[in-house]
Design an enzyme around this catalytic site. Structure first.
Site, PDB file in Angstrom:
ATOM      1  N   ASP A 163     -25.164  22.861 -25.913  1.00  0.00           N
ATOM      2  CA  ASP A 163     -24.333  21.736 -26.339  1.00  0.00           C
ATOM      3  C   ASP A 163     -23.230  22.239 -27.260  1.00  0.00           C
ATOM      4  O   ASP A 163     -23.507  22.876 -28.275  1.00  0.00           O
ATOM      5  CB  ASP A 163     -25.191  20.702 -27.077  1.00  0.00           C
ATOM      6  CG  ASP A 163     -24.482  19.355 -27.184  1.00  0.00           C
ATOM      7  OD1 ASP A 163     -23.550  19.114 -26.399  1.00  0.00           O
ATOM      8  OD2 ASP A 163     -24.871  18.558 -28.050  1.00  0.00           O
ATOM      9  N   HIS A 196     -14.547  14.049 -33.476  1.00  0.00           N
ATOM     10  CA  HIS A 196     -15.981  13.857 -33.750  1.00  0.00           C
ATOM     11  C   HIS A 196     -16.446  14.793 -34.870  1.00  0.00           C
ATOM     12  O   HIS A 196     -17.121  14.369 -35.806  1.00  0.00           O
ATOM     13  CB  HIS A 196     -16.802  14.107 -32.482  1.00  0.00           C
ATOM     14  CG  HIS A 196     -18.280  14.107 -32.720  1.00  0.00           C
ATOM     15  ND1 HIS A 196     -18.984  12.958 -33.028  1.00  0.00           N
ATOM     16  CD2 HIS A 196     -19.198  15.121 -32.718  1.00  0.00           C
ATOM     17  CE1 HIS A 196     -20.265  13.257 -33.196  1.00  0.00           C
ATOM     18  NE2 HIS A 196     -20.420  14.559 -33.024  1.00  0.00           N
ATOM     19  N   GLN A 250     -32.277  14.257 -37.835  1.00  0.00           N
ATOM     20  CA  GLN A 250     -31.257  15.314 -37.815  1.00  0.00           C
ATOM     21  C   GLN A 250     -30.764  15.650 -39.223  1.00  0.00           C
ATOM     22  O   GLN A 250     -30.631  16.818 -39.586  1.00  0.00           O
ATOM     23  CB  GLN A 250     -30.078  14.842 -36.948  1.00  0.00           C
ATOM     24  CG  GLN A 250     -28.945  15.853 -36.801  1.00  0.00           C
ATOM     25  CD  GLN A 250     -27.738  15.256 -36.073  1.00  0.00           C
ATOM     26  OE1 GLN A 250     -27.780  14.132 -35.548  1.00  0.00           O
ATOM     27  NE2 GLN A 250     -26.657  16.012 -36.042  1.00  0.00           N
ATOM     28  N   TYR A 295     -19.539  21.397 -29.432  1.00  0.00           N
ATOM     29  CA  TYR A 295     -19.183  20.477 -30.529  1.00  0.00           C
ATOM     30  C   TYR A 295     -17.665  20.500 -30.575  1.00  0.00           C
ATOM     31  O   TYR A 295     -17.078  20.867 -31.571  1.00  0.00           O
ATOM     32  CB  TYR A 295     -19.817  21.059 -31.805  1.00  0.00           C
ATOM     33  CG  TYR A 295     -19.850  20.194 -33.036  1.00  0.00           C
ATOM     34  CD1 TYR A 295     -20.392  18.919 -33.011  1.00  0.00           C
ATOM     35  CD2 TYR A 295     -19.367  20.687 -34.251  1.00  0.00           C
ATOM     36  CE1 TYR A 295     -20.457  18.159 -34.166  1.00  0.00           C
ATOM     37  CE2 TYR A 295     -19.427  19.933 -35.413  1.00  0.00           C
ATOM     38  CZ  TYR A 295     -19.977  18.669 -35.356  1.00  0.00           C
ATOM     39  OH  TYR A 295     -20.046  17.914 -36.512  1.00  0.00           O
ATOM     40  N   ARG A 313     -21.176  16.004 -44.654  1.00  0.00           N
ATOM     41  CA  ARG A 313     -20.868  17.115 -45.547  1.00  0.00           C
ATOM     42  C   ARG A 313     -19.909  16.739 -46.657  1.00  0.00           C
ATOM     43  O   ARG A 313     -20.306  16.262 -47.708  1.00  0.00           O
ATOM     44  CB  ARG A 313     -20.330  18.309 -44.739  1.00  0.00           C
ATOM     45  CG  ARG A 313     -21.404  19.271 -44.291  1.00  0.00           C
ATOM     46  CD  ARG A 313     -20.799  20.566 -43.773  1.00  0.00           C
ATOM     47  NE  ARG A 313     -19.891  20.344 -42.649  1.00  0.00           N
ATOM     48  CZ  ARG A 313     -20.249  20.453 -41.379  1.00  0.00           C
ATOM     49  NH1 ARG A 313     -21.464  20.812 -41.064  1.00  0.00           N
ATOM     50  NH2 ARG A 313     -19.388  20.214 -40.422  1.00  0.00           N
ATOM     51  N   ASP A 330     -26.310  12.576 -25.003  1.00  0.00           N
ATOM     52  CA  ASP A 330     -27.135  13.441 -25.847  1.00  0.00           C
ATOM     53  C   ASP A 330     -27.745  12.586 -26.965  1.00  0.00           C
ATOM     54  O   ASP A 330     -27.220  12.533 -28.080  1.00  0.00           O
ATOM     55  CB  ASP A 330     -26.243  14.556 -26.411  1.00  0.00           C
ATOM     56  CG  ASP A 330     -27.044  15.578 -27.196  1.00  0.00           C
ATOM     57  OD1 ASP A 330     -28.221  15.775 -26.875  1.00  0.00           O
ATOM     58  OD2 ASP A 330     -26.469  16.174 -28.136  1.00  0.00           O
ATOM     59  N   GLU A 390     -24.811   9.949 -27.824  1.00  0.00           N
ATOM     60  CA  GLU A 390     -23.591  10.738 -27.942  1.00  0.00           C
ATOM     61  C   GLU A 390     -22.921  10.747 -26.577  1.00  0.00           C
ATOM     62  O   GLU A 390     -23.528  11.172 -25.586  1.00  0.00           O
ATOM     63  CB  GLU A 390     -23.891  12.165 -28.430  1.00  0.00           C
ATOM     64  CG  GLU A 390     -24.291  12.185 -29.898  1.00  0.00           C
ATOM     65  CD  GLU A 390     -24.305  13.572 -30.518  1.00  0.00           C
ATOM     66  OE1 GLU A 390     -24.516  14.567 -29.779  1.00  0.00           O
ATOM     67  OE2 GLU A 390     -24.102  13.669 -31.750  1.00  0.00           O
ATOM     68  N   LYS A 448     -32.651  16.106 -31.731  1.00  0.00           N
ATOM     69  CA  LYS A 448     -31.931  16.078 -30.457  1.00  0.00           C
ATOM     70  C   LYS A 448     -32.839  16.333 -29.257  1.00  0.00           C
ATOM     71  O   LYS A 448     -32.536  15.902 -28.149  1.00  0.00           O
ATOM     72  CB  LYS A 448     -30.851  17.167 -30.445  1.00  0.00           C
ATOM     73  CG  LYS A 448     -29.833  17.075 -31.547  1.00  0.00           C
ATOM     74  CD  LYS A 448     -28.674  16.219 -31.148  1.00  0.00           C
ATOM     75  CE  LYS A 448     -27.600  16.263 -32.213  1.00  0.00           C
ATOM     76  NZ  LYS A 448     -26.436  15.466 -31.803  1.00  0.00           N
TER      77      LYS A 448
HETATM   78 CA    CA Z   1     -24.323  16.538 -28.842  1.00  0.00          CA
END
Ligand code: CA
Length: 411
Positions: free
Chosen positions: A122, A129, A236, A124, A138, A229, A195, A249
């Protein structure tokens, strides 16, 4: 693009036009799993077609529970099979006109996972996003980590729990850190999310130690599917530091059953976003590598009405598939036919184009109101999430159908 006229009756707005012809695995009450091609509201039984020697593929390759062996024949074969089928569906004197039994109504067929997935990665790769999540998880000031614009960031996902559209998902349980608490509790996820992603299926093996360049990448990409996803945000958030997501996930991902080939998507290529700073040489590419594919997510509460919660587009991707594959293999990591490489959540700039409830509800602070008046910040039990995708240009439409899944309680 040349206009093609098929003698098959195609319902208006069908995703499965004569320009598409995606491959999938289906079975019926009377037939075992086998390879089919979607056309309109029907499936053309390719295994039967081969048995009657109308296409030049051995029937044993098409009477299989997965597409791996067919895909593994290589694009020089699979491309031609698709074009032969297209011709057969266009020809005025087509032999298929006398063989109506070769066409199975889609609603009479059961669709299966189209490939045996050896490995799932996967990425990113949507900057919108990654920025949104970085702000929430964060640091609002420095949402993107310093490597993000240099590396198509990815992680190794879990292949065993990828399921075909229509399969229900049980709400996962796990460790969650309650707000203001210092130690975790064990419970069913309270922040279950989707997702919105696309996944590409690799069509060619490499040997350990080999790399695929951006210019070779298209030859290694058989086609694309819609990819949900599923993510448990509370699990998480507690577990992902320092190595990234794990149980948040791995409980499930859903894919659409029809693999739309790269060839069918060719007319919808567009330029990607400008990449600044300049990328390292192995990530440079030539030509247009993004695809203009409209993507939608809808939520359906139990016995309720469907509500669209997001409209996004695959063209927003910062990193394209060729760069993802080049990066994935640059260290010599080998790939196999049937690997799935997912894009990462596809969000646009506008908040109506966010690809997850985490972003849509901004961390649970802005609920969405459904048609029955109920509110959602994340996915409730018995909710069904439906994702759809299609490309359209000059009256030509190529679509993916849908990927849907219902969340079941876990008491
Ligand atoms: Ca994902």
């Amino acid at each position: 693009m040349n206009k093609l006229d098929t003698w098959v009756n195609i319902p208006e707005d069908s995703d499965f036009t004569i320009y598409n012809l995606p491959f999938g695995i289906f079975s019926t009450e009377n037939s075992s799993p086998r390879v089919g091609v979607a056309i309109g509201d029907k499936i053309l039984d390719l295994a039967d077609l081969a048995e009657k020697e109308i296409i030049a593929v051995h029937p044993s390759i098409l009477k299989q529970e997965t597409l791996n062996e067919f895909i593994g024949l290589g694009k020089h074969i699979t491309k031609n099979v698709r074009l032969d089928v297209q011709n057969l569906l266009v020809q005025k004197d087509s032999p298929l006109k006398d063989l109506p039994d070769l066409f199975i109504p889609l609603d009479k067929a059961q669709m299966h996972l189209p490939v045996h997935i050896g490995d799932y990665t996967d990425f990113y790769s949507s900057i919108e996003h990654a920025t949104n999540v970085g702000k929430m998880f964060r640091d609002p000031e420095n949402a993107l980590l310093p490597n993000w614009r240099h590396i198509p960031v990815g992680y190794h996902g879990r292949a065993s729990s990828i399921v075909v559209s229509g399969t229900s998902i049980k709400r996962p349980k796990g460790q969650v850190l309650p707000k203001d608490a210092s130690s975790p509790v064990f419970k069913a996820s309270g922040r279950l999310d989707f997702e919105l992603e696309m996944g590409f299926i690799t069509g060619k093996n490499t040997n350990l130690g080999e790399s695929v360049s951006t210019s070779e990448a298209d030859d290694y990409i058989f086609g694309l599917v819609l990819f949900n996803d599923w993510s448990a945000r509370d699990i998480q958030k507690w577990e992902y530091v320092p190595l990234g997501p794990f149980l948040g996930k791995s409980f499930g991902s859903s894919i659409s059953p029809w693999i739309v080939t790269l060839e069918a998507l060719e007319p919808f290529k567009v330029a990607g976003p400008n990449q600044d700073p300049e990328v390292l040489p192995y990530l440079k590419y030539k030509g247009e590598k993004n695809y203009d594919i409209t993507l939608e997510v809808a939520l359906v509460p139990k016995d309720g009405e469907e509500q669209t919660v997001s409209t996004s587009n695959y063209k927003y991707m910062y990193w394209n598939m060729a760069q993802q594959l080049a990066h994935h293999t640059v260290n010599g990591c080998n790939i196999n036919v049937g690997d799935v490489m997912a894009s990462g959540t596809i969000s646009g700039k506008d908040e109506t184009s966010y690809g997850s409830m985490l972003e849509i509800s901004w961390g649970g602070t802005k609920p969405v109101t459904l048609k029955d008046g109920s509110k959602r910040t994340f996915i409730e039990d018995y909710d069904t999430v439906v994702m759809r995708g299609f490309a359209e240009k000059d009256g030509i439409r190529v679509g993916f159908g849908e990927v849907k899944g219902q969340i079941l309680p876990n008491n």
